[in-house]
Design a protein around this motif. Structure first.
Motif, PDB file in Angstrom:
ATOM      1  N   ALA A 129       0.919  -1.174  -0.028  1.00  0.00           N
ATOM      2  CA  ALA A 129      -0.151   0.003  -0.026  1.00  0.00           C
ATOM      3  C   ALA A 129       1.028   1.180  -0.081  1.00  0.00           C
ATOM      4  O   ALA A 129       0.533   2.123  -0.799  1.00  0.00           O
ATOM      5  CB  ALA A 129      -0.913  -0.013   1.329  1.00  0.00           C
ATOM      6  N   LEU A 130       2.063   1.285   0.687  1.00  0.00           N
ATOM      7  CA  LEU A 130       2.960   2.452   0.881  1.00  0.00           C
ATOM      8  C   LEU A 130       3.314   2.694  -0.506  1.00  0.00           C
ATOM      9  O   LEU A 130       4.055   3.627  -0.536  1.00  0.00           O
ATOM     10  CB  LEU A 130       3.813   2.451   1.890  1.00  0.00           C
ATOM     11  CG  LEU A 130       2.880   2.281   3.358  1.00  0.00           C
ATOM     12  CD1 LEU A 130       3.825   2.396   4.540  1.00  0.00           C
ATOM     13  CD2 LEU A 130       2.013   3.510   3.219  1.00  0.00           C
ATOM     14  N   ASP A 131       3.787   1.818  -1.325  1.00  0.00           N
ATOM     15  CA  ASP A 131       4.307   1.763  -2.581  1.00  0.00           C
ATOM     16  C   ASP A 131       3.312   2.598  -3.624  1.00  0.00           C
ATOM     17  O   ASP A 131       3.636   3.030  -4.647  1.00  0.00           O
ATOM     18  CB  ASP A 131       4.550   0.463  -3.107  1.00  0.00           C
ATOM     19  CG  ASP A 131       5.388  -0.417  -2.489  1.00  0.00           C
ATOM     20  OD1 ASP A 131       6.230   0.392  -1.705  1.00  0.00           O
ATOM     21  OD2 ASP A 131       5.518  -1.649  -2.570  1.00  0.00           O
ATOM     22  N   ARG A 132       2.051   2.553  -3.360  1.00  0.00           N
ATOM     23  CA  ARG A 132       1.028   3.125  -4.301  1.00  0.00           C
ATOM     24  C   ARG A 132       0.368   4.261  -3.734  1.00  0.00           C
ATOM     25  O   ARG A 132      -0.459   5.003  -4.374  1.00  0.00           O
ATOM     26  CB  ARG A 132      -0.109   1.964  -4.637  1.00  0.00           C
ATOM     27  CG  ARG A 132       0.798   0.819  -5.279  1.00  0.00           C
ATOM     28  CD  ARG A 132      -0.079  -0.312  -5.875  1.00  0.00           C
ATOM     29  NE  ARG A 132      -0.884  -1.011  -4.911  1.00  0.00           N
ATOM     30  CZ  ARG A 132      -0.675  -2.036  -4.247  1.00  0.00           C
ATOM     31  NH1 ARG A 132       0.496  -2.532  -4.495  1.00  0.00           N
ATOM     32  NH2 ARG A 132      -1.475  -2.506  -3.101  1.00  0.00           N
ATOM     33  N   LEU A 133       0.380   4.556  -2.329  1.00  0.00           N
ATOM     34  CA  LEU A 133      -0.566   5.442  -1.751  1.00  0.00           C
ATOM     35  C   LEU A 133       0.416   6.279  -0.927  1.00  0.00           C
ATOM     36  O   LEU A 133       1.403   5.920  -0.453  1.00  0.00           O
ATOM     37  CB  LEU A 133      -1.623   4.929  -1.004  1.00  0.00           C
ATOM     38  CG  LEU A 133      -2.588   3.877  -1.713  1.00  0.00           C
ATOM     39  CD1 LEU A 133      -3.458   3.193  -0.525  1.00  0.00           C
ATOM     40  CD2 LEU A 133      -3.694   4.588  -2.583  1.00  0.00           C
ATOM     41  N   VAL A 134      -0.403   7.334  -0.585  1.00  0.00           N
ATOM     42  CA  VAL A 134       0.235   8.042   0.658  1.00  0.00           C
ATOM     43  C   VAL A 134      -0.865   8.259   1.733  1.00  0.00           C
ATOM     44  O   VAL A 134      -2.012   8.834   1.375  1.00  0.00           O
ATOM     45  CB  VAL A 134       0.650   9.733   0.066  1.00  0.00           C
ATOM     46  CG1 VAL A 134       1.193  10.629   1.390  1.00  0.00           C
ATOM     47  CG2 VAL A 134       1.678   9.628  -0.814  1.00  0.00           C
ATOM     48  N   TRP A 135      -0.490   7.926   2.889  1.00  0.00           N
ATOM     49  CA  TRP A 135      -1.601   8.091   4.091  1.00  0.00           C
ATOM     50  C   TRP A 135      -1.373   9.228   4.885  1.00  0.00           C
ATOM     51  O   TRP A 135      -0.163   9.439   5.321  1.00  0.00           O
ATOM     52  CB  TRP A 135      -1.342   6.698   4.872  1.00  0.00           C
ATOM     53  CG  TRP A 135      -1.952   5.613   4.068  1.00  0.00           C
ATOM     54  CD1 TRP A 135      -2.021   5.338   2.757  1.00  0.00           C
ATOM     55  CD2 TRP A 135      -2.435   4.213   4.610  1.00  0.00           C
ATOM     56  NE1 TRP A 135      -2.249   3.990   2.504  1.00  0.00           N
ATOM     57  CE2 TRP A 135      -2.656   3.593   3.397  1.00  0.00           C
ATOM     58  CE3 TRP A 135      -2.689   3.836   6.003  1.00  0.00           C
ATOM     59  CZ2 TRP A 135      -3.338   2.301   3.854  1.00  0.00           C
ATOM     60  CZ3 TRP A 135      -3.311   2.636   6.127  1.00  0.00           C
ATOM     61  CH2 TRP A 135      -3.391   1.769   5.124  1.00  0.00           C
ATOM     62  N   LEU A 136      -2.329   9.916   4.934  1.00  0.00           N
ATOM     63  CA  LEU A 136      -2.017  11.137   5.885  1.00  0.00           C
ATOM     64  C   LEU A 136      -3.086  10.662   7.193  1.00  0.00           C
ATOM     65  O   LEU A 136      -4.314  10.321   6.943  1.00  0.00           O
ATOM     66  CB  LEU A 136      -2.695  12.262   5.544  1.00  0.00           C
ATOM     67  CG  LEU A 136      -2.109  12.875   4.242  1.00  0.00           C
ATOM     68  CD1 LEU A 136      -2.771  14.351   3.754  1.00  0.00           C
ATOM     69  CD2 LEU A 136      -0.578  13.062   4.449  1.00  0.00           C
ATOM     70  N   PHE A 137      -2.766  10.691   8.465  1.00  0.00           N
ATOM     71  CA  PHE A 137      -3.450  10.285   9.625  1.00  0.00           C
ATOM     72  C   PHE A 137      -3.377  11.243  10.657  1.00  0.00           C
ATOM     73  O   PHE A 137      -2.116  11.795  11.063  1.00  0.00           O
ATOM     74  CB  PHE A 137      -2.757   8.869  10.160  1.00  0.00           C
ATOM     75  CG  PHE A 137      -3.490   8.480  11.328  1.00  0.00           C
ATOM     76  CD1 PHE A 137      -4.927   8.345  11.476  1.00  0.00           C
ATOM     77  CD2 PHE A 137      -2.861   8.112  12.390  1.00  0.00           C
ATOM     78  CE1 PHE A 137      -5.634   7.739  12.507  1.00  0.00           C
ATOM     79  CE2 PHE A 137      -3.488   7.540  13.785  1.00  0.00           C
ATOM     80  CZ  PHE A 137      -4.963   7.551  13.614  1.00  0.00           C
ATOM     81  N   VAL A 138      -4.334  11.561  11.109  1.00  0.00           N
ATOM     82  CA  VAL A 138      -4.370  12.664  12.239  1.00  0.00           C
ATOM     83  C   VAL A 138      -5.164  11.982  13.395  1.00  0.00           C
ATOM     84  O   VAL A 138      -6.165  11.647  13.439  1.00  0.00           O
ATOM     85  CB  VAL A 138      -5.242  13.971  11.903  1.00  0.00           C
ATOM     86  CG1 VAL A 138      -5.852  14.738  13.172  1.00  0.00           C
ATOM     87  CG2 VAL A 138      -4.774  14.952  10.844  1.00  0.00           C
ATOM     88  N   PRO A 139      -4.201  11.418  14.249  1.00  0.00           N
ATOM     89  CA  PRO A 139      -4.777  10.579  15.432  1.00  0.00           C
ATOM     90  C   PRO A 139      -5.476  11.394  16.394  1.00  0.00           C
ATOM     91  O   PRO A 139      -6.493  10.904  16.920  1.00  0.00           O
ATOM     92  CB  PRO A 139      -3.493  10.093  16.174  1.00  0.00           C
ATOM     93  CG  PRO A 139      -2.458  11.133  15.862  1.00  0.00           C
ATOM     94  CD  PRO A 139      -2.942  11.681  14.328  1.00  0.00           C
ATOM     95  N   VAL A 140      -5.506  12.664  16.558  1.00  0.00           N
ATOM     96  CA  VAL A 140      -6.199  13.468  17.607  1.00  0.00           C
ATOM     97  C   VAL A 140      -6.341  15.002  17.229  1.00  0.00           C
ATOM     98  O   VAL A 140      -5.355  15.569  16.775  1.00  0.00           O
ATOM     99  CB  VAL A 140      -5.382  13.383  18.965  1.00  0.00           C
ATOM    100  CG1 VAL A 140      -4.162  14.076  18.742  1.00  0.00           C
ATOM    101  CG2 VAL A 140      -6.328  14.145  20.079  1.00  0.00           C
ATOM    102  N   PHE A 141      -7.663  15.315  17.128  1.00  0.00           N
ATOM    103  CA  PHE A 141      -7.970  16.653  16.578  1.00  0.00           C
ATOM    104  C   PHE A 141      -7.975  17.631  17.722  1.00  0.00           C
ATOM    105  O   PHE A 141      -7.648  18.622  17.803  1.00  0.00           O
ATOM    106  CB  PHE A 141      -9.084  16.588  15.560  1.00  0.00           C
ATOM    107  CG  PHE A 141      -9.278  17.998  14.976  1.00  0.00           C
ATOM    108  CD1 PHE A 141      -8.584  18.518  14.016  1.00  0.00           C
ATOM    109  CD2 PHE A 141     -10.621  18.622  15.568  1.00  0.00           C
ATOM    110  CE1 PHE A 141      -9.183  19.925  13.533  1.00  0.00           C
ATOM    111  CE2 PHE A 141     -10.861  19.761  14.891  1.00  0.00           C
ATOM    112  CZ  PHE A 141     -10.098  20.310  14.202  1.00  0.00           C
ATOM    113  N   ASN A 142      -9.034  17.283  18.552  1.00  0.00           N
ATOM    114  CA  ASN A 142      -9.222  17.831  19.639  1.00  0.00           C
ATOM    115  C   ASN A 142      -8.616  17.631  21.078  1.00  0.00           C
ATOM    116  O   ASN A 142      -8.964  16.335  21.589  1.00  0.00           O
ATOM    117  CB  ASN A 142     -10.934  17.733  20.232  1.00  0.00           C
ATOM    118  CG  ASN A 142     -11.121  18.552  21.450  1.00  0.00           C
ATOM    119  OD1 ASN A 142     -10.535  18.876  22.301  1.00  0.00           O
ATOM    120  ND2 ASN A 142     -12.518  18.815  21.514  1.00  0.00           N
ATOM    121  N   VAL A 143      -7.316  18.095  21.128  1.00  0.00           N
ATOM    122  CA  VAL A 143      -6.491  17.315  22.475  1.00  0.00           C
ATOM    123  C   VAL A 143      -7.346  17.716  23.824  1.00  0.00           C
ATOM    124  O   VAL A 143      -6.772  17.042  24.779  1.00  0.00           O
ATOM    125  CB  VAL A 143      -5.165  18.107  22.223  1.00  0.00           C
ATOM    126  CG1 VAL A 143      -4.593  17.804  20.956  1.00  0.00           C
ATOM    127  CG2 VAL A 143      -5.237  19.520  22.460  1.00  0.00           C
TER     128      VAL A 143
END
Length: 143
Positions: A129-143
């Protein structure tokens, strides 16, 4: 001769896996407590730091600061050295955005996201998957 080649292959695989994840026990607070507790901000920061230390495919930045002065983390996963969302877009690959949680106390997505990303990095889920995609992950928005 065949035995020696198999032995060398096995050692190479083991060393490669160990170099990526020297300790196979990286777990979120939820996983470590049999899902009876969830990660606090400090736990999130520690998990991110450890994941980044274990894999060159993980880059971490932030997308802002809370009113309390805490950084809002943004994780970028790719086989390329991509460090910003703009670079992700310019890479010409599909970009997957995952929001872990929006409200404090609603952290199921955060813990599930950590588990999914760790499995991808360990090769247990979505091979290549990492060869074909870029993943953006926001684990926490409201700290």
């Amino acid at each position: 001769m065949l035995r020696r080649r198999l032995f060398i292959l096995a050692i190479t695989i083991l060393v490669s896996a160990t170099a990526i994840f020297p300790q196979a026990d990286l777990r979120s607070r939820a996983e470590a407590t049999n899902f009876e507790e969830t990660s606090r901000y400090a736990d999130v920061q520690a998990f991110i730091a450890e994941l980044q230390k274990r894999s060159q495919q993980v880059r971490v930045t932030d997308f802002g600061t809370s009113v309390e002065g805490r950084k809002l983390p943004l994780m970028i996963l790719s086989d390329r050295p991509i460090s910003t969302p703009a670079e992700a877009k310019a890479a010409g690959r599909p970009v997957i955005f995952i929001m872990g949680n929006i409200h404090a106390g609603e952290v199921d997505g955060q813990d599930a996201g950590f588990r999914a990303l760790r499995q991808v990095l360990e090769g247990q889920g979505a091979p290549g998957a990492l060869d074909r995609l870029v993943w953006l992950f926001v684990p926490v928005f409201n700290v």
